[in-house]
Write a protein that holds these residues in place. Structure first.
Motif, PDB file in Angstrom:
ATOM      1  N   TRP A  14      -0.919 -12.946  -1.673  1.00 20.79           N
ATOM      2  CA  TRP A  14       0.075 -12.435  -0.739  1.00 20.79           C
ATOM      3  C   TRP A  14      -0.332 -12.841   0.661  1.00 20.79           C
ATOM      4  CZ3 TRP A  14      -3.812  -9.250  -2.473  1.00 20.79           C
ATOM      5  CH2 TRP A  14      -4.461  -8.436  -1.560  1.00 20.79           C
ATOM      6  N   GLU A  34     -15.536  -0.226  -0.238  1.00 18.21           N
ATOM      7  CA  GLU A  34     -14.208  -0.733  -0.599  1.00 18.21           C
ATOM      8  C   GLU A  34     -14.310  -1.908  -1.575  1.00 18.21           C
ATOM      9  OE1 GLU A  34     -11.656   0.316   3.412  1.00 18.21           O
ATOM     10  OE2 GLU A  34     -13.027  -1.389   3.434  1.00 18.21           O
ATOM     11  N   CYS A  48      -0.613 -12.135   4.773  1.00 20.22           N
ATOM     12  CA  CYS A  48      -0.890 -11.016   5.658  1.00 20.22           C
ATOM     13  C   CYS A  48      -1.081 -11.554   7.072  1.00 20.22           C
ATOM     14  CB  CYS A  48      -2.152 -10.297   5.174  1.00 20.22           C
ATOM     15  SG  CYS A  48      -2.549  -8.841   6.117  1.00 20.22           S
ATOM     16  N   VAL A  79      -9.570  -6.189   3.974  1.00 28.10           N
ATOM     17  CA  VAL A  79      -8.571  -5.171   3.647  1.00 28.10           C
ATOM     18  C   VAL A  79      -7.307  -5.466   4.433  1.00 28.10           C
ATOM     19  CG1 VAL A  79      -8.003  -2.714   3.765  1.00 28.10           C
ATOM     20  CG2 VAL A  79     -10.320  -3.421   3.212  1.00 28.10           C
ATOM     21  N   ASP A  80      -6.170  -5.472   3.752  1.00 27.57           N
ATOM     22  CA  ASP A  80      -4.861  -5.576   4.396  1.00 27.57           C
ATOM     23  C   ASP A  80      -4.542  -4.168   4.888  1.00 27.57           C
ATOM     24  OD1 ASP A  80      -2.169  -5.646   5.050  1.00 27.57           O
ATOM     25  OD2 ASP A  80      -1.567  -6.738   3.254  1.00 27.57           O
ATOM     26  N   TYR A  88     -10.862  -3.234 -11.064  1.00 32.08           N
ATOM     27  CA  TYR A  88     -10.548  -4.416 -11.869  1.00 32.08           C
ATOM     28  C   TYR A  88     -11.268  -4.361 -13.220  1.00 32.08           C
ATOM     29  CZ  TYR A  88     -10.535  -9.112 -13.669  1.00 32.08           C
ATOM     30  OH  TYR A  88     -10.391 -10.190 -14.505  1.00 32.08           O
ATOM     31  N   PRO A  94      -6.153 -10.619  -4.888  1.00 24.31           N
ATOM     32  CA  PRO A  94      -6.962  -9.486  -5.369  1.00 24.31           C
ATOM     33  C   PRO A  94      -8.319  -9.964  -5.887  1.00 24.31           C
ATOM     34  CG  PRO A  94      -4.739  -9.371  -6.252  1.00 24.31           C
ATOM     35  CD  PRO A  94      -4.856 -10.698  -5.562  1.00 24.31           C
ATOM     36  N   THR A 152      -1.143  -2.423   3.792  1.00 17.39           N
ATOM     37  CA  THR A 152      -0.963  -1.929   2.426  1.00 17.39           C
ATOM     38  C   THR A 152      -2.187  -1.200   1.883  1.00 17.39           C
ATOM     39  OG1 THR A 152      -1.762  -3.994   1.453  1.00 17.39           O
ATOM     40  CG2 THR A 152       0.611  -3.833   1.891  1.00 17.39           C
ATOM     41  N   ARG A 179      -4.660  -2.735   0.507  1.00 19.84           N
ATOM     42  CA  ARG A 179      -5.182  -3.533  -0.606  1.00 19.84           C
ATOM     43  C   ARG A 179      -6.391  -4.346  -0.161  1.00 19.84           C
ATOM     44  NH1 ARG A 179      -0.228  -6.855  -2.901  1.00 19.84           N
ATOM     45  NH2 ARG A 179      -1.809  -7.501  -4.408  1.00 19.84           N
ATOM     46  N   VAL A 180      -7.354  -4.475  -1.063  1.00 19.85           N
ATOM     47  CA  VAL A 180      -8.543  -5.288  -0.825  1.00 19.85           C
ATOM     48  C   VAL A 180      -8.314  -6.652  -1.443  1.00 19.85           C
ATOM     49  CG1 VAL A 180     -11.017  -5.508  -1.243  1.00 19.85           C
ATOM     50  CG2 VAL A 180     -10.022  -3.253  -0.857  1.00 19.85           C
ATOM     51  N   GLY A 181      -8.639  -7.701  -0.713  1.00 20.57           N
ATOM     52  CA  GLY A 181      -8.446  -9.038  -1.233  1.00 20.57           C
ATOM     53  C   GLY A 181      -9.461 -10.013  -0.686  1.00 20.57           C
ATOM     54  N   ALA A 217     -12.826  -1.754  -5.442  1.00 21.01           N
ATOM     55  CA  ALA A 217     -11.877  -2.749  -5.947  1.00 21.01           C
ATOM     56  C   ALA A 217     -12.425  -3.448  -7.193  1.00 21.01           C
ATOM     57  CB  ALA A 217     -11.549  -3.772  -4.860  1.00 21.01           C
TER      58      ALA A 217
END
Length: 92
Positions: A60, A74, A62, A31-32, A82, A53, A35, A37-39, A78
């Motif tokens: 992106w 989480e 980080c 997790v970032d 999707y 993602p 933001t 966001r999970v990636g 995510a």
């Protein structure tokens, strides 16, 4: 007044442990924290961790200190987001 230095501790920060940020392994789900966001970790470029993602998309960068492991909830959230977007035709 004598200042005691403890190994791995920074007295200027209230004695909190001081560790350089570690970069998570490639392929791990994170997790970032800036933001939310999970990636998935795709690589390490310079001082940054490159994230993408879970369902694919644009990467992106980080900072390593702004990354933490994603919980099972989480990751599931995510992946569900999707799958829902794919069923609506919003993503390939």
């Amino acid at each position: 007044m004598r200042r005691l230095l403890h190994r791995g501790r920074d007295p200027a920060r209230g004695g909190a442990a001081v560790r350089p940020p570690t970069k998570p392994p490639i392929g791990s789900c994170v997790v970032d924290t800036h933001t939310g966001r999970v990636g998935m970790v795709m690589g390490h470029e310079g001082p940054y961790v490159q994230l993408r993602p879970l369902g694919g998309g644009k990467e992106w960068d980080c900072a390593p200190d702004a990354v933490r492991r994603a919980t099972a909830a989480e990751r599931l959230s995510a992946a569900t987001a999707y799958a829902n977007a794919r069923s609506r035709g919003e993503v390939p």
